[in-house]
Write an enzyme that holds these catalytic residues in place. Structure first.
Site, PDB file in Angstrom:
ATOM      1  N   LYS A  66     -11.706   8.149 -24.807  1.00 25.16           N
ATOM      2  CA  LYS A  66     -12.214   9.088 -23.907  1.00 25.16           C
ATOM      3  C   LYS A  66     -11.961  10.379 -24.496  1.00 25.16           C
ATOM      4  O   LYS A  66     -12.929  11.357 -24.158  1.00 25.16           O
ATOM      5  CB  LYS A  66     -11.344   8.959 -22.602  1.00 25.16           C
ATOM      6  CG  LYS A  66     -11.827   7.859 -21.789  1.00 25.16           C
ATOM      7  CD  LYS A  66     -11.287   7.939 -20.132  1.00 25.16           C
ATOM      8  CE  LYS A  66     -11.853   6.765 -19.465  1.00 25.16           C
ATOM      9  NZ  LYS A  66     -11.305   7.223 -18.045  1.00 25.16           N
ATOM     10  N   ASP A 102     -15.147  10.318 -13.444  1.00 26.51           N
ATOM     11  CA  ASP A 102     -13.823   9.835 -12.915  1.00 26.51           C
ATOM     12  C   ASP A 102     -13.271  10.751 -11.810  1.00 26.51           C
ATOM     13  O   ASP A 102     -13.095  10.368 -10.613  1.00 26.51           O
ATOM     14  CB  ASP A 102     -12.662   9.998 -13.859  1.00 26.51           C
ATOM     15  CG  ASP A 102     -12.798   8.750 -14.808  1.00 26.51           C
ATOM     16  OD1 ASP A 102     -13.437   7.686 -14.493  1.00 26.51           O
ATOM     17  OD2 ASP A 102     -12.131   8.838 -16.051  1.00 26.51           O
TER      18      ASP A 102
END
Length: 285
Positions: A66, A102
């Site tokens: 990420k 997210d």
């Protein structure tokens, strides 16, 4: 030409993403496939370059890539830059943009499933890792009044609390045990578990950061862990009479936002949630 999207990470045997995204593609009758692209760190650059192909819509990104993927993208949006992590890549004619769904997915899941609006509320975040960072930023942007971050290593909690310094939100750090934690839980409107406690096959799969006696019945308790579907802290919260939400909803709602970026279509949330639940059940989770 069959379009493709995939998930990039290492390892990927646990991923539920293929099931929920393929269900969404199939719902619309799209000629698209969601693939698993298991990518060791030394192959990340090559994998990212392959995303520029005309038949590729983009990718989901999970651990450990990420942060590492960011230098290889052409553009990273403001939210992902602030969070320091990308979980969604969109390909537009060879131009790769990075996004982070997210935090927004976390808030959307809470709003839709429990009616929670962070504005003016008090939140307790358990853990200070990457998931906690994105959730903290989402809560700050949502207008939360105060935050407490509890972590085994207090220094990490203090570092995370500093992210709120320019927002006007009161944030403090406490150990993840003892009276300070109990006091923070007692006054919290929202409690979010971002630790691995209670995760199947984790180091403390039977553990819970809080007991039922420490959780107010007026609170919402959200666990970002989704294996198992009902974690120990969610069982404790249920026993306390609190509202609960499992991590599978956050996973689905962040995927909903990614799907919309790739396709321009409104995501079929119920279809994706059902597919994810069935996939979990097939694994006996």
């Amino acid at each position: 030409m069959i379009a493709q999207v995939g998930i990039i990470g290492y390892p990927l045997g646990h991923s539920v993403s293929p099931a929920l995204h393929q269900a969404a593609f199939d719902y619309y009758g799209l000629d698209a496939r969601f693939l698993v692209w298991e990518t060791p760190p030394d192959q990340l650059i090559r994998m990212v370059e392959q995303l520029r192909s005309s038949d590729t819509l983009g990718a989901s990104v999970t651990v450990p890539h990420k942060q590492a993927v960011i230098p290889f993208l052409d553009e990273v949006d403001e939210w992902a830059t602030t969070a320091g992590a990308v979980n969604t890549i969109v390909n537009k004619e060879g131009h790769l943009s990075g996004h982070n769904t997210d935090g927004p997915g976390f808030l959307k899941a809470l709003l839709v499933e429990t009616g929670y609006d962070p504005k003016g509320t008090r939140a307790l975040i358990l853990g200070a890792g990457g998931a906690a960072r994105g959730i903290l930023l989402a809560l700050i942007r949502g207008g939360v009044e105060s935050l407490v971050i509890a972590n085994r290593t207090l220094e990490r909690a203090e570092t995370l609390a500093m992210l709120s310094s320019d927002s006007g939100v009161t944030a403090e750090s406490v150990p993840i045990s003892g009276d300070p934690l109990a006091e923070a839980a007692a006054s919290a409107d929202l409690i979010v578990n971002c630790t691995t406690m209670g995760m199947s096959h984790g180091p403390d799969e039977q553990g819970s950061p809080l007991t039922a006696s420490q959780i107010p019945d007026s609170a919402i308790v959200n666990d970002v862990v989704y294996t198992p579907l009902e974690t120990p802290i969610l069982r404790e919260a249920t026993a306390a009479g609190a509202t609960t939400l499992g991590g599978l909803h956050m996973l689905v709602y962040q995927g909903v936002l990614s799907f919309q970026m790739w396709t321009g279509q409104k995501a079929p949330v119920a279809v994706m949630l059902e597919a994810a639940t069935i996939e979990m059940a097939s694994r006996g989770i």
